[in-house]
Design an enzyme around this catalytic site. Sequence first.
Site, short mmCIF file in Angstrom:
data_model
loop_
_atom_site.label_atom_id
_atom_site.label_comp_id
_atom_site.label_asym_id
_atom_site.label_seq_id
_atom_site.Cartn_x
_atom_site.Cartn_y
_atom_site.Cartn_z
N MET A 189 0.81 -1.21 0.00
CA MET A 189 0.00 0.00 0.00
C MET A 189 0.84 1.27 0.00
SD MET A 189 -3.05 1.12 2.63
CE MET A 189 -4.11 -0.23 2.11
N ALA A 190 1.86 1.34 0.83
CA ALA A 190 2.69 2.55 0.88
C ALA A 190 3.38 2.78 -0.45
CB ALA A 190 3.71 2.45 2.01
N ASP A 191 3.87 1.71 -1.06
CA ASP A 191 4.52 1.83 -2.37
C ASP A 191 3.51 2.30 -3.42
OD1 ASP A 191 7.43 0.31 -2.42
OD2 ASP A 191 6.12 -0.46 -0.84
N MET A 192 2.31 1.74 -3.36
CA MET A 192 1.30 2.11 -4.34
C MET A 192 0.89 3.57 -4.22
SD MET A 192 0.60 -0.31 -6.40
CE MET A 192 0.62 -2.09 -6.62
N GLY B 39 3.60 5.48 -5.59
CA GLY B 39 3.67 5.23 -7.02
C GLY B 39 2.62 5.98 -7.81
#
Length: 427
Positions: free
Chosen positions: A183-186, A189
Site C-alpha cells: 500500500m505505501a509503495d502504491m 507510485g
Amino acid sequence: MTASPCLMMAKIPSRKYEVGARCPLDGVRILDLSRVVAGNMVSLALADFGAEVIKIEGPDGDALRDWLVAGVPANWKVYARNKKSVGLNLRKPRAREILLDLVETAQVFIENFRPGTLEKMGLGPEVLLERNPKLVVLRVSGWGQDGPFKHKPGFGTLIEGMSGFASMNGFPDREPVLPPTQMADMYAGYLGPWAVIQPLREVEVNGGSGQVIDLPLFDPMFMAIGPQAASYQLSGKVRRRFGSRSTTAAPRNAYRTRDDKWVSMSASTQKMTERLLAAIGRPELIDDPKFRTNADRLRNGDEIDKIVADFIAKMDLAAALAFFDKAEVTVGPIYDISQLMEDDYIAQREILANYPDDQMGEIAMHCVVPRLKGTPGAIRKAAPTLVGEDNGEVLAGLGIDDAQIAQLTDDDAIYRGPVRKRAGGDE
C-alpha cells in the site's frame, strides 16, 4: 510455458499491443533506475501515456523479476510493460559514463536507492543537473532524503506501521493489521507521476530549470489516513480499531449472506439510512431516538448493525444484491479476485484484458488509468524479457555501434541476457 485453459478467464477480452498509438507524453524520455514497486509504478503510469521509459538494470535485474508466481515473473510482466531495458553495470566507470550520456537525452530521472547511495556512485543530483540543467530528478525513498530516519530501510511495511494506518486497521480485540498489498509503495507510485508532471511543465511551458523531487513513501501514506492529527488535536482521543465499521457514519460494515458470501454497505447519509430502514421493513426505526440521527446511530452502532446483519443473513448474495439494488440502497458485493474476473462489469469496461505473452500465451493486465477520451494511453509492448534487451536500440542513439557494444559487453560494462541471480521464490 502455456497457461492452463481453465485460467484464461473467458469473459476477459483479448487485445493486441497498440503499436504506434499516439499518447500525450510522446517525446518524453525517462531513465528509471528504481527497483521493486514504488518507482516502477511511477514509470509505469508515465509509460502508459507514451513516455519512453528506459529501465537501467544491473546484471541481476530489477528485483521484480524474482517475484515468481507458478514460475512466472507476473509482477514484472505487468509493471514493466511499455518499458525498455538497458543493462548497465554501474560499478564500472564506463557504464556510469554511458548513463550520464543518456541523462543528456532525457527529461526525467527516477531512482529509489537509499539516500546517499547515488552520491557515492558519483551520480548525485548536482552531477545529473550539470549534465542536463532541465532534468527532473525523482528520488523515491522510505523516509525522505533528510531527517533522522533517512538511512533506515525504506520497506513499505515499516511505513504502513509507523504512519498510523495499521493502528486503525483491524478489529478492537485483535492486533493491528498491516495491509495485504504494497500500500505505501502504491500510494507513492500513484502520486509520483503527478509530482513529475509539475516540474516538467515548469521546464517546458515556463522555461524553468530542472529540479529534484523528494518523494518518501511515508508522506503519501500519512496523507492517506486523513485528518487524524486534527481530530486528535481537537478531541484528545486516539482513533481505535473498528473493524469494517466507520467512525463517521452508521450503519457501515461488511455483512455475511446466507450462502456464506459477503456484501459491503455504506448508509452514510440520512436519506440513505431512511431508505435502508424502509426497505428492510423497519420504517419505525427512522424516528426511534436511538437511530434518528447519524450521531444516534453511531452511539448505538452494535444494535443497528445487528438489525441489518440479521436481515441480510436470510438472503443469498445474488438475492441481496438484487433486493438492495431495486431499493436503491448502497450495497455491493465483496469479491475475491476469482469472482471479480468473472463479473460483467470488469469485462464490459475492459478493466482487465488479456495481452500476448511469450510464456503464458496471454496475460491479464489492468487497463491504462485514468481514461482520457481525446488522447488515451495505450499498452504498446510487453515487458522486456531479458536484462538489457534494448541495449542495441538505445545505445545506437549515443553513437555506440555493434562492435563497441560487443567490447563493452566483454568488459562487463554493459550486459544483455537473463538475470545472473535468481533468488526469489513463488507466491
